[in-house]
Design a protein around this motif. Structure first.
Motif, PDB file in Angstrom:
ATOM      1  N   GLY A 402       0.811  -1.207   0.000  1.00 61.22           N
ATOM      2  CA  GLY A 402       0.000   0.000   0.000  1.00 61.22           C
ATOM      3  C   GLY A 402       0.847   1.261   0.000  1.00 61.22           C
ATOM      4  N   LEU A 403       1.917   1.261   0.805  1.00 61.61           N
ATOM      5  CA  LEU A 403       2.788   2.436   0.859  1.00 61.61           C
ATOM      6  C   LEU A 403       3.512   2.621  -0.472  1.00 61.61           C
ATOM      7  CD1 LEU A 403       4.043   4.746   2.504  1.00 61.61           C
ATOM      8  CD2 LEU A 403       5.778   3.134   3.322  1.00 61.61           C
ATOM      9  N   ALA A 404       3.961   1.532  -1.070  1.00 57.81           N
ATOM     10  CA  ALA A 404       4.657   1.632  -2.360  1.00 57.81           C
ATOM     11  C   ALA A 404       3.720   2.143  -3.437  1.00 57.81           C
ATOM     12  CB  ALA A 404       5.241   0.260  -2.730  1.00 57.81           C
ATOM     13  N   TRP A 405       2.447   1.667  -3.424  1.00 57.76           N
ATOM     14  CA  TRP A 405       1.476   2.141  -4.419  1.00 57.76           C
ATOM     15  C   TRP A 405       1.220   3.632  -4.239  1.00 57.76           C
ATOM     16  CZ3 TRP A 405      -0.513   0.055  -8.662  1.00 57.76           C
ATOM     17  CH2 TRP A 405      -1.607   0.657  -9.270  1.00 57.76           C
ATOM     18  N   ALA A 406       1.227   4.116  -2.974  1.00 55.64           N
ATOM     19  CA  ALA A 406       0.954   5.529  -2.716  1.00 55.64           C
ATOM     20  C   ALA A 406       2.088   6.417  -3.207  1.00 55.64           C
ATOM     21  CB  ALA A 406       0.730   5.755  -1.227  1.00 55.64           C
ATOM     22  N   VAL A 407       3.344   5.926  -3.148  1.00 53.89           N
ATOM     23  CA  VAL A 407       4.474   6.773  -3.530  1.00 53.89           C
ATOM     24  C   VAL A 407       4.995   6.430  -4.917  1.00 53.89           C
ATOM     25  CG1 VAL A 407       5.167   7.104  -1.131  1.00 53.89           C
ATOM     26  CG2 VAL A 407       6.134   5.207  -2.457  1.00 53.89           C
ATOM     27  N   LEU A 442       6.683 -13.009  -0.513  1.00 54.25           N
ATOM     28  CA  LEU A 442       5.462 -12.249  -0.736  1.00 54.25           C
ATOM     29  C   LEU A 442       5.766 -10.872  -1.332  1.00 54.25           C
ATOM     30  CD1 LEU A 442       3.464 -13.095   2.516  1.00 54.25           C
ATOM     31  CD2 LEU A 442       3.014 -13.928   0.201  1.00 54.25           C
ATOM     32  N   SER A 443       6.829 -10.229  -0.852  1.00 57.31           N
ATOM     33  CA  SER A 443       7.206  -8.925  -1.403  1.00 57.31           C
ATOM     34  C   SER A 443       7.633  -9.055  -2.855  1.00 57.31           C
ATOM     35  CB  SER A 443       8.333  -8.318  -0.565  1.00 57.31           C
ATOM     36  OG  SER A 443       7.922  -8.105   0.760  1.00 57.31           O
ATOM     37  N   PHE A 444       8.350 -10.156  -3.153  1.00 53.23           N
ATOM     38  CA  PHE A 444       8.762 -10.417  -4.539  1.00 53.23           C
ATOM     39  C   PHE A 444       7.541 -10.527  -5.452  1.00 53.23           C
ATOM     40  CE2 PHE A 444       9.382 -13.706  -7.779  1.00 53.23           C
ATOM     41  CZ  PHE A 444      10.435 -13.201  -8.491  1.00 53.23           C
ATOM     42  N   VAL A 445       6.533 -11.295  -5.006  1.00 54.32           N
ATOM     43  CA  VAL A 445       5.324 -11.469  -5.819  1.00 54.32           C
ATOM     44  C   VAL A 445       4.562 -10.153  -5.938  1.00 54.32           C
ATOM     45  CG1 VAL A 445       3.106 -12.668  -5.964  1.00 54.32           C
ATOM     46  CG2 VAL A 445       5.159 -13.915  -5.247  1.00 54.32           C
ATOM     47  N   SER A 446       4.431  -9.422  -4.829  1.00 57.64           N
ATOM     48  CA  SER A 446       3.699  -8.144  -4.869  1.00 57.64           C
ATOM     49  C   SER A 446       4.400  -7.133  -5.770  1.00 57.64           C
ATOM     50  CB  SER A 446       3.563  -7.593  -3.452  1.00 57.64           C
ATOM     51  OG  SER A 446       2.884  -8.498  -2.623  1.00 57.64           O
ATOM     52  N   TYR A 447       5.695  -7.097  -5.682  1.00 56.32           N
ATOM     53  CA  TYR A 447       6.462  -6.153  -6.506  1.00 56.32           C
ATOM     54  C   TYR A 447       6.270  -6.470  -7.976  1.00 56.32           C
ATOM     55  CZ  TYR A 447      10.507  -3.429  -8.089  1.00 56.32           C
ATOM     56  OH  TYR A 447      11.330  -2.539  -8.733  1.00 56.32           O
ATOM     57  N   ASP A 448       6.278  -7.761  -8.304  1.00 64.44           N
ATOM     58  CA  ASP A 448       6.086  -8.158  -9.702  1.00 64.44           C
ATOM     59  C   ASP A 448       4.657  -7.882 -10.146  1.00 64.44           C
ATOM     60  OD1 ASP A 448       6.250  -9.323 -12.197  1.00 64.44           O
ATOM     61  OD2 ASP A 448       6.058 -11.376 -11.436  1.00 64.44           O
ATOM     62  N   PHE A 449       3.687  -8.212  -9.299  1.00 63.54           N
ATOM     63  CA  PHE A 449       2.282  -8.093  -9.687  1.00 63.54           C
ATOM     64  C   PHE A 449       1.846  -6.643  -9.824  1.00 63.54           C
ATOM     65  CE2 PHE A 449      -2.277  -8.013  -8.708  1.00 63.54           C
ATOM     66  CZ  PHE A 449      -2.757  -8.925  -9.634  1.00 63.54           C
ATOM     67  N   PHE A 451       3.989  -3.656  -9.867  1.00 69.27           N
ATOM     68  CA  PHE A 451       4.826  -2.597 -10.426  1.00 69.27           C
ATOM     69  C   PHE A 451       5.629  -2.999 -11.666  1.00 69.27           C
ATOM     70  CE2 PHE A 451       4.350  -1.849  -5.861  1.00 69.27           C
ATOM     71  CZ  PHE A 451       3.757  -0.593  -5.873  1.00 69.27           C
ATOM     72  N   ILE A 452       5.812  -4.274 -11.942  1.00 67.64           N
ATOM     73  CA  ILE A 452       6.555  -4.687 -13.128  1.00 67.64           C
ATOM     74  C   ILE A 452       5.586  -4.799 -14.295  1.00 67.64           C
ATOM     75  CG2 ILE A 452       7.987  -6.508 -14.150  1.00 67.64           C
ATOM     76  CD1 ILE A 452       9.382  -4.917 -11.992  1.00 67.64           C
ATOM     77  N   PRO A 453       5.840  -4.071 -15.391  1.00 66.36           N
ATOM     78  CA  PRO A 453       4.930  -4.154 -16.558  1.00 66.36           C
ATOM     79  C   PRO A 453       4.920  -5.575 -17.134  1.00 66.36           C
ATOM     80  CG  PRO A 453       6.379  -2.252 -16.718  1.00 66.36           C
ATOM     81  CD  PRO A 453       6.889  -3.095 -15.603  1.00 66.36           C
TER      82      PRO A 453
END
Length: 884
Positions: A402-407, A442-449, A451-453
């Motif tokens: 959530g914080l990463a999506w906000a910034v 989980l962070s790896f999957v979230s980051y890929d899902f 923010f990675i095009p």
């Protein structure tokens, strides 16, 4: 080994130009034969044509030693005067002028007389060596500076004459002169070491069987260390490492269920191969549960009981640390258990045994197979606690997303990954490695899902994004692992610091405790600080029943009392939370010294919950110094009782020996005066008659004073010599003694020097006053009419000294050591003339009962006698202790 170390070893072995060589004869205690062995070696050198000169050799009156010394040339000793005492020291300049090939210098740690060139004799020896003169010397192991505290702990005696260890390490040759303690004690009793009176005092104070055995072990260790250093030095000259000659077995133990089995197997292997062995645990900061820590503690205690050494090492890499320690201890065999059956170890060979086999050089590695163990039950509480950690990982990942999506609108894509890394670090710090790795995935999957095009998809279109994700996962796993390890190490450090603080606090309190009551008071003060526990300390009474040593006896049920009795008899824990009689409220731990119980520590939690394993370990660790303090206090009481008994017997014997002489003298004078009055009657002129009557009266008063003192001393020594000690000012004792002898001292010119600021004495004031009265009366009777008599009081070397000097005939120097013998009679000594009151032998008994001593020297201006009573000065009382 590198070339630099080899070059240093070769250079160190070369004799320095023009410098002599030092040979040291090392012994555990006086009387083992060091001087005799040195003289024998000197005679052997003399027969080979070596010029030998004895610089200083202390024979202590031993006939066989004096006979050996008589066959060697001797350098005359220098004599000097210091405070009226003649001192003899080695003539260093005379030896340097004579320049023999070999000089004999006894007692290397000796302190030279004041105003000498060097303060210590070992410094004289260094000057002789620098002049190219070889030196043979002797020293006892208790004089080594590094062993000073250990010797004080063993013997209770602070050795003040010490020498630096490097002096011994520079010796070209070290010879250990050994004598079993029983033979040395027999030599003492036969008068071959000291004169009989000194021998008895030495046996009571220093030369006990236990002390001699401990000092003997120290001497052997010192000699062995020198031999080991010489061996390593010789191999360094060859550019090689010294091989293990005898070898050692190291057993590496972790806190698993095989720990005690591994220790027992190691003990059997060591016994079969006749090897010393050590248990080694390498603490790499890995988190262990309470059961694992308890198993490790049990394994360490088992190793100590089986005769092994316990070593704790702290490092990150277990196998490499074990190999390094094995090289340092010159071990020949390393024994470890089979690693736990885990997938990553089977795949990558990461077990300790595999790494030892791969990295060791020349060591024998034994691996003990694991026994099949049933899986440990997992409680519901533990499962809930673990799932809470994984829930924390999920929650942290969601918050980071959530914080990463906000910034994400203001930060570049690579920077967004730092938000997820922060979440991984947070989970690692708050939990353990497993949840941290879960958070990383989980962070790896979230980051890929997110923010990675293409967004909201797990597919990856660009190759550089694949590399970014792989590096992110790797960094997340590494940082999580490091953070989790730091948390584990911090937790272990906190636990160790808490236990160390408790031990240090209790040790400080026990260090200043001098008797059993003080030890119990210190223990009570420390244990009362635990608000969550009821603590008691029990001991066996005279009737064999357990009674409270601290506080009141707790109300125990039959089951709890049975558990306490069992713990006392078997020397093991019992009661609540143990495997023996657990149906009670109290947990019992015996305080053992040499497998003998001294007391029983009882602990009951106030909330009736079971003691944690960590709290039990802390209590067991605290029990050890408490047991040692109680044993030290008991030993001190026994030694004090034995010393007082010996002093009492000596005092009684001296009293009886002096009665025949000291009572007969005034009775003879009185009888002569009365016979003259009866025989001559009125024929005696009035003046002569008055003189006879006054003389008879004086002798009667003298006899009355002596009998009164005799009765007082007999009452004091009835049954046992009991010292009613109290704090008293030295000036009060001096004033009272002078008042009692005002008639006897009237014909003399008496001067006193009593400083106004003197420390207090903790003594039996009547005994010390009587001893001073005896010395003053003795000095008065041998002083010429109108002679000077001085009484000086001062503090020297933590002792208060009362010196009485007169202008009488004095005591020959050869007889000064004999005047305290109760059977010795000398015309000019203590027993000459008109007697000596209770006698100097009794004075010595009075002062000796207080731990003091009596010294004899020249009197005023080098004439007469000076007798000095020296009493130890204890720590001065505070204002509170004086008021109480």
């Amino acid at each position: 080994m590198n070339d630099s170390a080899r070059a240093d070893a070769l250079l160190a072995n070369l004799p320095r130009a023009g410098r002599g060589r030092l040979k040291v004869f090392l012994g555990a205690a006086p009387g083992v034969g060091k001087t005799y062995a040195m003289l024998q070696a000197a005679h052997a050198q003399q027969r080979q044509g070596v010029q030998v000169v004895a610089g200083v050799v202390e024979t202590h009156g031993r006939a066989e030693t004096e006979a050996l010394l008589g066959g060697l040339p001797q350098q005359p000793l220098l004599r000097s005067q210091y405070r009226g005492v003649t001192l003899e020291e080695m003539d260093l300049d005379g030896l340097l002028r004579a320049s023999p090939e070999l000089a004999l210098v006894d007692e290397l740690a000796h302190s030279n007389a004041p105003n000498s060139r060097h303060a210590k004799r070992w410094q004289d020896v260094q000057e002789l060596l620098a002049a190219g003169i070889d030196v043979y010397t002797t020293v006892n192991v208790q004089h080594l500076e590094s062993l000073n505290d250990k010797v004080r702990d063993i013997t209770g005696v602070q050795v003040r004459e010490t020498l630096p260890d490097w002096v011994l390490q520079e010796a070209f040759e070290l010879v250990l002169i050994d004598l079993p303690p029983r033979e040395l004690l027999q030599r003492l009793r036969e008068g071959k070491v000291y004169v009989p009176e000194q021998a008895r005092a030495a046996i009571d104070a220093f030369f006990s069987q236990t002390n001699l055995s401990a000092l003997r072990e120290l001497a052997m260790h010192t000699a062995a260390a020198q031999v080991d250093a010489d061996l390593a030095h010789g191999y360094r000259q060859l550019g090689q490492e010294a091989p293990p000659l005898r070898g050692r077995l190291l057993v590496g133990v972790d806190g698993d269920q095989q720990a005690e089995r591994l220790v027992r197997h190691a003990c059997r292997v060591a016994q079969r191969r006749h090897l010393p062995w050590s248990l080694v645990h390498v603490d790499n900061g890995k988190l262990r549960d309470e059961s694992a820590r308890q198993r490790l503690q049990s394994a360490q205690q088992l190793a100590e009981r089986l005769g092994g050494e316990v070593v704790l090492l702290r490092a990150g890499e277990v196998a490499r640390t074990l190999l390094q320690h094995a090289a340092e201890r010159r071990a020949s065999l390393v024994l470890v258990g089979q690693s736990r059956d885990r997938l990553r170890r089977r795949l990558f060979g990461a077990g300790v045994a595999a790494r030892l086999l791969r990295e060791n050089h020349g060591l024998e590695i034994n691996v003990l197979d694991r026994e099949a163990q049933p899986p440990a039950p997992h409680t519901a509480a533990k499962r809930v606690w673990i799932w809470r950690h994984y829930l924390l990982a999920l929650l942290a990942t969601a918050l980071a997303a959530g914080l990463a999506w906000a910034v994400s609108s203001v930060l570049a894509l690579p920077n967004i990954s730092l938000v997820f890394l922060a979440a991984v670090l947070l989970v690692a710090v708050r939990s353990s490695l497993g949840p941290a790795l879960a958070c990383a995935v989980l962070s790896f999957v979230s980051y890929d899902f997110l923010f990675i095009p293409p967004n909201f998809s797990l597919s990856i279109q660009r190759e550089e994004d694949v590399l970014t994700l792989v590096f992110f996962l790797l960094m997340a796993a590494l940082t999580g692992n490091l953070a989790a390890r730091q948390r584990r190490q911090l937790q272990a450090l906190r636990e160790t610091q808490a236990q160390t603080s408790q031990l240090l606090d209790l040790s400080r309190k026990l260090t200043v405790a001098t008797d059993r009551q003080a030890v119990l008071s210190a223990a009570s003060q420390h244990l009362d600080g635990w608000q969550d526990l009821h603590v008691c300390l029990l001991e066996r009474g005279s009737e064999g029943l357990l009674q409270a040593a601290i506080g009141q006896m707790p109300g125990l049920s039959d089951n709890e009392r049975a558990a306490a009795d069992w713990a006392w008899q078997h020397g093991q824990a019992a009661g609540h939370g143990s495997d023996t009689l657990p149906n009670g409220r109290w947990w019992w731990w015996p305080l053992l010294v040499d497998e003998q119980p001294l007391a029983l520590l009882g602990v009951r939690p106030r909330d009736s919950t079971a003691l944690t394993a960590q709290r039990r370990r802390l209590l067991m660790a605290l029990a050890q110094p408490l047991a040692q303090a109680l044993a030290r206090a008991r030993l001190g009481e026994q030694l004090e009782a034995a010393r007082l008994h010996g002093e009492t017997e000596q005092l009684r014997s001296a009293l009886l020996a002096s009665v025949s002489h000291d009572l007969r003298t005034p009775l003879t004078a009185m009888r002569g005066g009365i016979d003259s009055l009866l025989a001559l009657g009125a024929a005696i002129p009035p003046d002569d008659r008055r003189e006879l009557l006054e003389g008879t009266r004086d002798e009667a008063e003298r006899l009355d004073r002596y009998i009164q003192n005799l009765l007082d001393m007999t009452r004091l020594g009835h049954g046992s010599l009991k010292l009613a000690r109290d704090w008293v000012a030295p000036a009060d004792i001096v004033a009272s003694a002078l008042q009692r002898l005002r008639v006897v001292l009237a014909p003399l010119r008496v001067s006193t020097e009593v400083p106004s600021e003197l420390p207090l004495l903790f003594v039996h004031a009547a005994l010390i006053e009587q001893a001073l009265v005896n010395v003053l009366e003795n000095a008065a009777r041998f002083s010429p009419p109108d002679g000077r008599l001085q009484l000086q009081v001062d503090v020297r070397d933590e002792q208060l000294c009362l010196a009485v000097s007169d202008q009488g005939p004095g005591i020959p120097e050869a007889e000064r050591e004999k005047i305290f013998d109760m059977f010795y009679t000398a015309a000019r000594g203590d027993r000459g003339g008109q007697g000596t009151g209770l006698g100097l032998a009794i004075c010595q008994g009075m002062i000796g009962a207080h731990g003091g001593s009596i010294q004899v020297a020249d009197g005023i201006d080098g004439h007469g006698t000076c007798i000095t009573l020296c009493l130890p000065l204890p720590p001065q009382p505070t204002a509170e202790s004086q008021d109480s």
